[in-house]
Design an enzyme around this catalytic site. Structure first.
Site, PDB file in Angstrom:
ATOM      1  N   HIS A 170      -3.099   7.418   1.794  1.00 63.25           N
ATOM      2  CA  HIS A 170      -3.531   6.081   1.370  1.00 63.25           C
ATOM      3  C   HIS A 170      -4.889   5.830   2.015  1.00 63.25           C
ATOM      4  O   HIS A 170      -5.105   6.169   3.186  1.00 63.25           O
ATOM      5  CB  HIS A 170      -2.507   5.041   1.818  1.00 63.25           C
ATOM      6  CG  HIS A 170      -3.031   3.647   1.694  1.00 63.25           C
ATOM      7  ND1 HIS A 170      -3.577   3.170   0.523  1.00 63.25           N
ATOM      8  CD2 HIS A 170      -3.128   2.631   2.607  1.00 63.25           C
ATOM      9  CE1 HIS A 170      -3.968   1.920   0.715  1.00 63.25           C
ATOM     10  NE2 HIS A 170      -3.716   1.571   1.965  1.00 63.25           N
ATOM     11  N   ASN A 226     -10.033   0.039  -0.325  1.00 61.33           N
ATOM     12  CA  ASN A 226      -8.574   0.119  -0.295  1.00 61.33           C
ATOM     13  C   ASN A 226      -8.020  -0.457  -1.597  1.00 61.33           C
ATOM     14  O   ASN A 226      -8.119  -1.655  -1.834  1.00 61.33           O
ATOM     15  CB  ASN A 226      -8.077  -0.670   0.926  1.00 61.33           C
ATOM     16  CG  ASN A 226      -6.570  -0.641   1.081  1.00 61.33           C
ATOM     17  OD1 ASN A 226      -5.845  -0.253   0.167  1.00 61.33           O
ATOM     18  ND2 ASN A 226      -6.088  -1.076   2.240  1.00 61.33           N
ATOM     19  N   CYS A 255       0.820  -1.228   0.000  1.00 61.50           N
ATOM     20  CA  CYS A 255       0.000   0.000   0.000  1.00 61.50           C
ATOM     21  C   CYS A 255       0.845   1.265   0.000  1.00 61.50           C
ATOM     22  O   CYS A 255       0.355   2.335  -0.350  1.00 61.50           O
ATOM     23  CB  CYS A 255      -0.949  -0.004   1.192  1.00 61.50           C
ATOM     24  SG  CYS A 255      -2.122  -1.371   1.139  1.00 61.50           S
TER      25      CYS A 255
HETATM   26  O1  UT7 Z   1      -3.764  -0.725   3.647  1.00 64.64           O
HETATM   27  C1  UT7 Z   1      -3.198  -0.846   4.922  1.00 64.64           C
HETATM   28  C2  UT7 Z   1      -3.602  -2.053   5.580  1.00 64.64           C
HETATM   29  N1  UT7 Z   1      -4.898  -2.216   6.122  1.00 64.64           N
HETATM   30  C3  UT7 Z   1      -5.414  -1.479   7.113  1.00 64.64           C
HETATM   31  O2  UT7 Z   1      -4.960  -0.423   7.445  1.00 64.64           O
HETATM   32  C4  UT7 Z   1      -6.600  -2.050   7.847  1.00 64.64           C
HETATM   33  C5  UT7 Z   1      -6.472  -1.848   9.329  1.00 64.64           C
HETATM   34  N2  UT7 Z   1      -7.520  -2.495  10.119  1.00 64.64           N
HETATM   35  C6  UT7 Z   1      -8.843  -2.146  10.046  1.00 64.64           C
HETATM   36  O3  UT7 Z   1      -9.218  -1.307   9.241  1.00 64.64           O
HETATM   37  C7  UT7 Z   1      -9.806  -2.790  11.018  1.00 64.64           C
HETATM   38  O4  UT7 Z   1      -9.084  -3.498  12.000  1.00 64.64           O
HETATM   39  C8  UT7 Z   1     -10.842  -3.755  10.344  1.00 64.64           C
HETATM   40  C9  UT7 Z   1     -11.830  -2.925   9.547  1.00 64.64           C
HETATM   41  C10 UT7 Z   1     -10.123  -4.729   9.459  1.00 64.64           C
HETATM   42  C11 UT7 Z   1     -11.628  -4.514  11.414  1.00 64.64           C
HETATM   43  O5  UT7 Z   1     -12.255  -3.642  12.328  1.00 64.64           O
HETATM   44  P1  UT7 Z   1     -12.158  -3.935  13.903  1.00 64.64           P
HETATM   45  O6  UT7 Z   1     -12.950  -2.892  14.555  1.00 64.64           O
HETATM   46  O7  UT7 Z   1     -10.681  -4.001  14.220  1.00 64.64           O
HETATM   47  O8  UT7 Z   1     -12.887  -5.317  14.035  1.00 64.64           O
HETATM   48  P2  UT7 Z   1     -12.325  -6.754  14.510  1.00 64.64           P
HETATM   49  O9  UT7 Z   1     -11.424  -7.334  13.473  1.00 64.64           O
HETATM   50  O10 UT7 Z   1     -11.781  -6.637  15.892  1.00 64.64           O
HETATM   51  O11 UT7 Z   1     -13.672  -7.589  14.568  1.00 64.64           O
HETATM   52  C12 UT7 Z   1     -14.772  -7.208  15.411  1.00 64.64           C
HETATM   53  C13 UT7 Z   1     -15.917  -8.172  15.152  1.00 64.64           C
HETATM   54  C14 UT7 Z   1     -15.507  -9.644  15.230  1.00 64.64           C
HETATM   55  O12 UT7 Z   1     -16.571 -10.370  15.794  1.00 64.64           O
HETATM   56  P3  UT7 Z   1     -16.511 -10.825  17.342  1.00 64.64           P
HETATM   57  O13 UT7 Z   1     -15.281 -11.677  17.439  1.00 64.64           O
HETATM   58  O14 UT7 Z   1     -16.408  -9.555  18.123  1.00 64.64           O
HETATM   59  O15 UT7 Z   1     -17.795 -11.560  17.520  1.00 64.64           O
HETATM   60  C15 UT7 Z   1     -15.383 -10.029  13.783  1.00 64.64           C
HETATM   61  O16 UT7 Z   1     -15.603 -11.409  13.545  1.00 64.64           O
HETATM   62  O17 UT7 Z   1     -16.441  -7.964  13.848  1.00 64.64           O
HETATM   63  C16 UT7 Z   1     -16.488  -9.223  13.162  1.00 64.64           C
HETATM   64  N3  UT7 Z   1     -16.284  -8.958  11.731  1.00 64.64           N
HETATM   65  C17 UT7 Z   1     -17.300  -8.716  10.874  1.00 64.64           C
HETATM   66  N4  UT7 Z   1     -18.632  -8.654  11.055  1.00 64.64           N
HETATM   67  C18 UT7 Z   1     -19.388  -8.374   9.984  1.00 64.64           C
HETATM   68  C19 UT7 Z   1     -15.105  -8.897  11.050  1.00 64.64           C
HETATM   69  N5  UT7 Z   1     -15.351  -8.625   9.757  1.00 64.64           N
HETATM   70  C20 UT7 Z   1     -16.695  -8.503   9.632  1.00 64.64           C
HETATM   71  C21 UT7 Z   1     -17.529  -8.219   8.548  1.00 64.64           C
HETATM   72  N6  UT7 Z   1     -18.875  -8.164   8.760  1.00 64.64           N
HETATM   73  N7  UT7 Z   1     -17.057  -7.978   7.292  1.00 64.64           N
END
Ligand code: UT7
Length: 327
Positions: free
Chosen positions: A254, A284, A113
């Site tokens: 980005h 992204n 990225c």
């Molecule tokens: O380009 C550079 C690289 N990438 C980034 O910069 C991305 C950086 N990270 C992020 O943007 C965020 O961490 C994410 C958007 C990927 C995830 O958000 P989060 O607030 O960190 O959520 P999480 O991964 O901690 O997941 C929270 C909950 C989980 O459920 P439980 O375990 O709390 O029951 C996940 O299973 O959300 C669930 N979850 C979803 N639910 C519905 C994860 N993905 C999804 C989804 N739809 N697509």
């Protein structure tokens, strides 16, 4: 003295738009979750017969026309991509063939990225070293090809697209004490930290598995590093030319997650109206996101000649960096 000027910019997005609601019919997710956690509403996905080099060529032609130059004026093509057409030759060589360019050199640059920001810095160094006069720098990605479409934690985050800059050497006499006057790239800052290769990676490759592999990410960990590293990049490029946050006209980051962007803006006291945002409509697009965002700011008239623009990115590696330029 020589400066590197941004002479033209062009972008390309594949025609096929996939909304969050479309995705919610295929995997266990919802429009509400994706919007709230990421700010993404939709993304463009390349057609089966569209490769990274095809997206790149569309963006390149648009950038050349914006610059008012011909293909034969280019003496270096750099493609920043983590989704090349083939393991080799470089996608840049494919682009050279498709553009019909019979001179110069072409190579790919891999910083995921951060690829376009790395590319700006490398192009600037090549131009200042006299090794190139006119560089076509392209960020082009088909991330849809390396996503695990059963992993809701990653597949909702990415899209396909391309953006290109035409960069050219321009003679320039610096005014003593006024490092940031006049057009061109003013400062560059690149960093990486290989300690974190395991929080954002693709689980395949020619040397390891002999497969292409799929993207894997520990989202929360990457998020944590993103805000710190982006702030580091922004502070470092400004320090180089003795400028403050308040001097910048436009922040072109980005585009990974709107929460990362608003979090960084808040931390550094950057007014949100100075940040160009496209993540809602593009998701992204990795190395393509910075030129796609810059192109949007140009086309809608926000970014004007003479404006001071700060580009920044952070991605797999981890890699991060910033480039400050006067357009
Ligand atoms: O380009 C550079 C690289 N990438 C980034 O910069 C991305 C950086 N990270 C992020 O943007 C965020 O961490 C994410 C958007 C990927 C995830 O958000 P989060 O607030 O960190 O959520 P999480 O991964 O901690 O997941 C929270 C909950 C989980 O459920 P439980 O375990 O709390 O029951 C996940 O299973 O959300 C669930 N979850 C979803 N639910 C519905 C994860 N993905 C999804 C989804 N739809 N697509």
């Amino acid at each position: 003295m020589v400066r590197t000027r941004i002479l033209g910019c062009g972008t390309y997005l594949p025609a096929n738009i996939v909304t969050n609601t479309d995705l919610s019919k295929r995997i266990d997710t919802s429009d509400e979750w994706i919007r709230e956690r990421t700010g993404i509403h939709r993304r463009h996905i390349a057609a089966d017969n569209e490769w990274t080099s095809d997206l790149a060529v569309h963006a390149a032609n648009a950038a050349l026309s914006d610059a008012g130059l011909k293909v034969s004026d280019i003496d270096l093509i750099m493609v920043a991509t983590a989704t090349p057409d083939h393991t080799f030759p470089a996608t840049a060589a494919e682009v050279q063939r498709k553009l019909g360019l019979k001179r110069g050199a072409a190579f790919d640059l891999q910083a995921v990225c951060s690829g376009f920001v790395y590319g700006l810095s490398v192009a600037d160094a090549m131009i200042k070293a006299g090794q190139a006069q006119t560089v076509l720098l392209i960020g082009a990605e088909t991330f849809s090809r390396i996503l695990d479409w059963t992993d809701r934690g990653t597949c909702v985050l990415f899209g396909d697209g391309a953006g290109a800059f035409v960069l050219q050497a321009t003679p320039f006499d610096e005014i003593p004490g006024k490092k940031a006057e006049g057009p061109g790239i003013l400062s560059c800052y690149l960093r990486s930290d290989g300690e974190y290769t395991d929080i954002l990676y693709v689980d395949g490759g020619p040397s390891s598995t002999q497969t292409v592999g799929k993207l894997r990410m520990q989202g929360r960990e990457v998020f944590r590093h993103a805000v710190t590293n982006i702030a580091d990049a922004i502070r470092s490029v400004l320090r180089d030319v003795d400028l403050q946050i308040s001097d910048i006209d436009w922040f072109v980051p980005h585009q990974a997650n709107v929460r990362i962007l608003t979090g960084t803006a808040k931390k550094l006291r950057i007014p949100e109206e100075k940040v160009i945002l496209t993540v809602d409509r593009h998701a992204n697009t990795s190395a393509a996101s910075v030129p796609l965002a810059f192109g949007e700011g140009l086309v809608d008239g926000r970014i004007k000649p003479g404006d001071l623009v700060l580009f920044e990115a952070m991605g797999g590696g981890l890699t991060w960096g910033g480039v400050l330029a006067r357009y």
